[in-house]
Scaffold this motif. Sequence first.
Motif, mmCIF file in Angstrom:
data_model
loop_
_atom_site.group_PDB
_atom_site.id
_atom_site.type_symbol
_atom_site.label_atom_id
_atom_site.label_comp_id
_atom_site.label_asym_id
_atom_site.label_seq_id
_atom_site.Cartn_x
_atom_site.Cartn_y
_atom_site.Cartn_z
ATOM 1 N N SER A 14 0.855 -1.186 0.000
ATOM 2 C CA SER A 14 0.000 0.000 0.000
ATOM 3 C C SER A 14 0.893 1.239 0.000
ATOM 4 C CB SER A 14 -0.921 0.016 1.228
ATOM 5 O OG SER A 14 -0.172 0.245 2.406
ATOM 6 N N PRO A 93 -14.362 6.616 0.511
ATOM 7 C CA PRO A 93 -13.979 5.200 0.351
ATOM 8 C C PRO A 93 -14.927 4.481 -0.599
ATOM 9 C CG PRO A 93 -15.053 5.547 2.466
ATOM 10 C CD PRO A 93 -14.853 6.910 1.872
ATOM 11 N N HIS A 94 -14.389 3.580 -1.402
ATOM 12 C CA HIS A 94 -15.210 2.810 -2.331
ATOM 13 C C HIS A 94 -15.916 1.645 -1.640
ATOM 14 C CE1 HIS A 94 -12.628 4.233 -6.008
ATOM 15 N NE2 HIS A 94 -13.212 5.209 -5.359
ATOM 16 N N GLU A 147 -6.564 -1.373 -5.636
ATOM 17 C CA GLU A 147 -6.494 0.011 -6.113
ATOM 18 C C GLU A 147 -7.772 0.787 -5.826
ATOM 19 O OE1 GLU A 147 -5.396 -0.326 -10.218
ATOM 20 O OE2 GLU A 147 -3.263 -0.602 -9.735
ATOM 21 N N SER A 148 -8.462 0.416 -4.751
ATOM 22 C CA SER A 148 -9.669 1.124 -4.333
ATOM 23 C C SER A 148 -9.530 1.512 -2.867
ATOM 24 C CB SER A 148 -10.917 0.245 -4.511
ATOM 25 O OG SER A 148 -11.126 -0.078 -5.867
ATOM 26 N N PRO A 149 -9.930 2.728 -2.493
ATOM 27 C CA PRO A 149 -9.867 3.115 -1.075
ATOM 28 C C PRO A 149 -10.824 2.263 -0.238
ATOM 29 C CG PRO A 149 -10.169 5.034 -2.518
ATOM 30 C CD PRO A 149 -10.407 3.825 -3.353
ATOM 31 N N ILE A 150 -10.272 1.605 0.769
ATOM 32 C CA ILE A 150 -11.051 0.728 1.635
ATOM 33 C C ILE A 150 -11.057 1.323 3.039
ATOM 34 C CG2 ILE A 150 -11.365 -1.605 2.513
ATOM 35 C CD1 ILE A 150 -11.538 -1.401 -0.526
ATOM 36 N N ARG A 151 -12.239 1.455 3.627
ATOM 37 C CA ARG A 151 -12.355 1.905 5.007
ATOM 38 C C ARG A 151 -12.682 0.700 5.888
ATOM 39 N NH1 ARG A 151 -16.473 6.590 6.215
ATOM 40 N NH2 ARG A 151 -17.868 5.109 5.180
ATOM 41 N N SER A 183 -8.016 3.317 7.037
ATOM 42 C CA SER A 183 -8.212 3.083 5.608
ATOM 43 C C SER A 183 -6.896 2.694 4.968
ATOM 44 C CB SER A 183 -8.794 4.329 4.928
ATOM 45 O OG SER A 183 -7.847 5.392 4.950
ATOM 46 N N ILE A 185 -5.191 1.477 0.719
ATOM 47 C CA ILE A 185 -5.367 1.150 -0.693
ATOM 48 C C ILE A 185 -4.323 0.102 -1.040
ATOM 49 C CG2 ILE A 185 -5.318 2.001 -3.078
ATOM 50 C CD1 ILE A 185 -6.017 4.756 -2.037
ATOM 51 N N THR A 186 -4.727 -1.018 -1.590
ATOM 52 C CA THR A 186 -3.761 -2.024 -2.024
ATOM 53 C C THR A 186 -3.263 -1.662 -3.417
ATOM 54 O OG1 THR A 186 -5.614 -3.384 -2.802
ATOM 55 C CG2 THR A 186 -4.701 -3.889 -0.637
ATOM 56 N N SER A 187 -1.950 -1.622 -3.573
ATOM 57 C CA SER A 187 -1.370 -1.205 -4.839
ATOM 58 C C SER A 187 -1.161 -2.359 -5.813
ATOM 59 C CB SER A 187 -0.019 -0.513 -4.584
ATOM 60 O OG SER A 187 0.818 -1.328 -3.789
#
Length: 230
Positions: A14, A93-94, A147-151, A183, A185-187
């Motif tokens: 991340s 967050p998505h 690749e998505s913002p996760i909360r 939060s 984001i996995t890259s």
Amino acid sequence: MAYPTQLGFQDAASPVMEEMLHFHDHTLMIIFLISVLVLYIIAAMVTATLTDIHILDSQGIEIVWTVLPAIILIMIALPSLRILYLMDEISDPHLTIKAIGHQWYWSYEYTDYEDLGFDAYMIPTQDLTPGQFRLLEADHRMVIPMESPIRILVTAEDVLHSWAVPALGVKMDAVPGRLNQTSFITSRPGIYFGQCSEICGANHSFMPIVVEAVPLEYFESWSSMMLEDA
């Protein structure tokens, strides 16, 4: 995933963890330079090469050892505060997932879906298949789109727990009656392992965390399948 004889951190998955690794190297270099300077001064005084009273008692050296530590603290504080603000930043967050710690397993609720939730228990050693990791595998993985913002909303049902995944740079305490959030984001896609980082009881070491980051289309297929089975 850590590997035998590893000396450093796990590979960052991340952006926040990448910043942490850079900050670690930055701080380590400062510590190394301070140690070399102090050892040099000690060696010079022991060997009597630094005994000039005009140097040791001068106002100039007092200014140096007052100003230099202040500069060093600023060099450490500024990047540290920057990373802290990055970790606290939660904007649009998505996906929001609620992680609930129990004695001794984790429950996950995908709050954007009405009926998507499950418990994640550690797979016993005798039930592991070749290639799986002892004490780290769970029967259900927390699947997320990459690749998505996760909360992550973290809480506990009974005692203190801690939801931690080193490769993602995430560690958040799970407190009964309190809802903490973080939060990430996995890259890149992959499977990332973590464990409860709070001593929560007899089976503290048997409640692993498994996060699987997949492309968005695979996540949609997985969520549809889970909702059908619910």
